[in-house]
Motif scaffolding. Structure first.
Motif, PDB file in Angstrom:
ATOM      1  N   PHE A  35       7.614  13.350  -4.125  1.00 15.00           N
ATOM      2  CA  PHE A  35       8.171  14.335  -3.197  1.00 15.00           C
ATOM      3  C   PHE A  35       8.133  13.747  -1.797  1.00 15.00           C
ATOM      4  N   GLU A  36       9.296  13.474  -1.226  1.00 13.93           N
ATOM      5  CA  GLU A  36       9.370  12.934   0.120  1.00 13.93           C
ATOM      6  C   GLU A  36       9.621  14.057   1.118  1.00 13.93           C
ATOM      7  N   LYS A  37       8.931  13.994   2.237  1.00 13.75           N
ATOM      8  CA  LYS A  37       9.057  15.045   3.249  1.00 13.75           C
ATOM      9  C   LYS A  37       9.759  14.503   4.500  1.00 13.75           C
TER      10      LYS A  37
ATOM     11  N   LEU B  35       0.833  -1.193   0.000  1.00 11.58           N
ATOM     12  CA  LEU B  35       0.000   0.000   0.000  1.00 11.58           C
ATOM     13  C   LEU B  35       0.875   1.253   0.000  1.00 11.58           C
ATOM     14  N   PRO B  36       0.311   2.403  -0.400  1.00  9.79           N
ATOM     15  CA  PRO B  36       1.083   3.655  -0.343  1.00  9.79           C
ATOM     16  C   PRO B  36       1.662   3.896   1.046  1.00  9.79           C
ATOM     17  N   PHE B  37       2.911   4.369   1.078  1.00 12.21           N
ATOM     18  CA  PHE B  37       3.623   4.751   2.300  1.00 12.21           C
ATOM     19  C   PHE B  37       3.906   3.559   3.220  1.00 12.21           C
ATOM     20  N   SER B  38       3.939   2.337   2.643  1.00 11.36           N
ATOM     21  CA  SER B  38       4.224   1.145   3.438  1.00 11.36           C
ATOM     22  C   SER B  38       5.703   0.802   3.458  1.00 11.36           C
ATOM     23  N   GLN B  39       6.539   1.602   2.741  1.00  7.10           N
ATOM     24  CA  GLN B  39       7.981   1.356   2.633  1.00  7.10           C
ATOM     25  C   GLN B  39       8.268  -0.047   2.102  1.00  7.10           C
ATOM     26  N   SER B  40       7.502  -0.430   1.101  1.00  5.07           N
ATOM     27  CA  SER B  40       7.676  -1.729   0.458  1.00  5.07           C
ATOM     28  C   SER B  40       9.018  -1.794  -0.256  1.00  5.07           C
ATOM     29  N   GLU B  41       9.562  -2.990  -0.410  1.00  7.93           N
ATOM     30  CA  GLU B  41      10.831  -3.162  -1.121  1.00  7.93           C
ATOM     31  C   GLU B  41      10.646  -3.048  -2.625  1.00  7.93           C
ATOM     32  N   SER B  42       9.436  -3.248  -3.113  1.00  6.10           N
ATOM     33  CA  SER B  42       9.150  -3.169  -4.546  1.00  6.10           C
ATOM     34  C   SER B  42       8.074  -2.125  -4.804  1.00  6.10           C
ATOM     35  N   ALA B  43       8.201  -1.424  -5.937  1.00 10.42           N
ATOM     36  CA  ALA B  43       7.171  -0.458  -6.331  1.00 10.42           C
ATOM     37  C   ALA B  43       5.989  -1.138  -7.012  1.00 10.42           C
ATOM     38  N   ASP B  44       6.171  -2.368  -7.485  1.00  8.82           N
ATOM     39  CA  ASP B  44       5.162  -3.049  -8.293  1.00  8.82           C
ATOM     40  C   ASP B  44       3.957  -3.470  -7.452  1.00  8.82           C
ATOM     41  N   PHE B  45       2.777  -3.392  -8.067  1.00  7.72           N
ATOM     42  CA  PHE B  45       1.563  -3.887  -7.409  1.00  7.72           C
ATOM     43  C   PHE B  45       0.499  -4.156  -8.471  1.00  7.72           C
TER      44      PHE B  45
ATOM     45  N   PRO C 116      -2.965   4.433  -7.125  1.00  7.95           N
ATOM     46  CA  PRO C 116      -1.816   5.220  -6.673  1.00  7.95           C
ATOM     47  C   PRO C 116      -0.588   4.806  -7.481  1.00  7.95           C
ATOM     48  N   MET C 117       0.253   5.746  -7.839  1.00 10.27           N
ATOM     49  CA  MET C 117       1.389   5.443  -8.703  1.00 10.27           C
ATOM     50  C   MET C 117       2.428   4.579  -7.997  1.00 10.27           C
ATOM     51  N   PRO C 118       3.069   3.648  -8.738  1.00 11.98           N
ATOM     52  CA  PRO C 118       4.192   2.914  -8.154  1.00 11.98           C
ATOM     53  C   PRO C 118       5.257   3.890  -7.657  1.00 11.98           C
ATOM     54  N   GLY C 119       5.779   3.620  -6.511  1.00 17.97           N
ATOM     55  CA  GLY C 119       6.765   4.508  -5.896  1.00 17.97           C
ATOM     56  C   GLY C 119       6.267   5.074  -4.588  1.00 17.97           C
ATOM     57  N   LEU C 120       4.980   5.415  -4.533  1.00 17.44           N
ATOM     58  CA  LEU C 120       4.419   5.890  -3.270  1.00 17.44           C
ATOM     59  C   LEU C 120       4.460   4.802  -2.203  1.00 17.44           C
ATOM     60  N   ASN C 121       4.419   3.530  -2.658  1.00 15.58           N
ATOM     61  CA  ASN C 121       4.452   2.427  -1.693  1.00 15.58           C
ATOM     62  C   ASN C 121       5.865   2.135  -1.170  1.00 15.58           C
ATOM     63  N   MET C 122       6.884   2.820  -1.707  1.00 16.54           N
ATOM     64  CA  MET C 122       8.257   2.597  -1.257  1.00 16.54           C
ATOM     65  C   MET C 122       8.724   3.639  -0.241  1.00 16.54           C
ATOM     66  N   ILE C 123       7.941   4.693  -0.055  1.00 16.54           N
ATOM     67  CA  ILE C 123       8.350   5.764   0.848  1.00 16.54           C
ATOM     68  C   ILE C 123       7.468   5.770   2.090  1.00 16.54           C
ATOM     69  N   LYS C 124       7.875   6.537   3.080  1.00 15.51           N
ATOM     70  CA  LYS C 124       7.070   6.678   4.283  1.00 15.51           C
ATOM     71  C   LYS C 124       6.282   7.975   4.225  1.00 15.51           C
TER      72      LYS C 124
END
Length: 267
Positions: free
Chosen positions: A265-267, A157-167, A192-200
């Protein structure tokens, strides 16, 4: 609150040549702008009004230039070339006289050909009824998502800090009506775009450019039917993600290919 069909029905010719009016309802915003699938669909809707029915939409290239706020806007079209079988057209969504989004599209007639390749086979995935729907939480999830239902099949899910962007996920409108190309374009931009799930959290994702291809004519479908989307990131770095997706209809036919350059954009 206006549904998708009401907004598309509001795309009307004005008294100016090659110009159309369009309206964006507040419930279709993503932050301070309309979500990109709606902005693109409004422009394509105007194009479809001006294109002969025998020329099908083959590809769309979108640039998201600026915000599209709630309110009344204009769409300006320009035919770049009308050939024997292909029409190239450009459209701009104008907000207070400023370009907010541009679409370049190619419409082509069917051609005689002995070559035929089947599209990619849809993965064997869990049925949507067996997956819990993602909730709409006012003030937390994007406003426009209240018009859709999404069920995640794989990936984080978004902001889950997943190891992969794919879903991958199932998705559909929460309204009924004939699913046309404009509806399909909107569906393609809902996840939600791939990448949001890799960040916090907190963080923001935004499409910079978007390219769509339509490999075959859209079969008869309803907006409330399920669509399956496999969304992947091919490369990422310096805050930019290069993503691609395939969307299948409920029968398992590939109906759209998508490529996207997105910023995170990571904050």
């Amino acid at each position: 609150m206006k549904n998708f069909q009401a907004l598309l029905a509001g795309v009307k010719e004005t008294d100016q040549a090659n110009e159309y009016s369009a309206h964006v309802d507040a419930t279709w915003l993503q932050g301070r702008t309309a979500f990109g699938g709606l902005s693109t669909a409004l422009i394509v809707k105007a194009m479809l009004e001006a294109i002969p029915a025998d020329r099908q939409l083959r590809s769309v290239a979108v640039m998201f230039v600026g915000p599209v706020p709630e309110g009344d806007h204009r769409i300006k079209l320009r035919e770049l070339r009308v050939g024997g079988s292909v029409t190239h057209m450009q459209g701009e969504l104008l907000c207070d006289g400023e370009v907010a989004a541009t679409v370049s599209a190619a419409f082509g007639k069917d051609r005689q050909s002995a070559a035929s390749l089947a599209g990619p086979v849809m993965p064997d995935v869990v049925a949507p009824d067996a997956i819990q729907a993602l909730p709409y939480i006012e003030g937390l999830t994007p406003t426009f998502t209240q018009h859709f239902e999404m069920r995640i099949c794989s990936g984080g899910l978004p902001f889950s800090q997943s190891e992969s962007a794919d879903f991958s996920l199932w998705l559909r409108f929460k309204e009924t009506g004939t699913a046309d190309l404009a509806a399909l374009i909107a569906i393609a931009d809902v996840p939600p775009m791939p990448g949001l799930n890799m960040i916090k959290a907190p963080g923001i994702g935004s499409s910079l450019s978007w390219y769509l291809e339509f490999p075959q004519a859209l079969s008869e479908a309803d907006m409330s039917d399920w669509w399956f989307c496999d969304y992947r990131s091919q490369a990422a770095g310096s805050g930019y993600f290069h993503n691609y997706a395939t969307i299948w209809d409920a029968s398992g036919k590939a109906v759209m290919f998508s490529r996207q350059v997105a910023t995170v954009f990571e904050k």
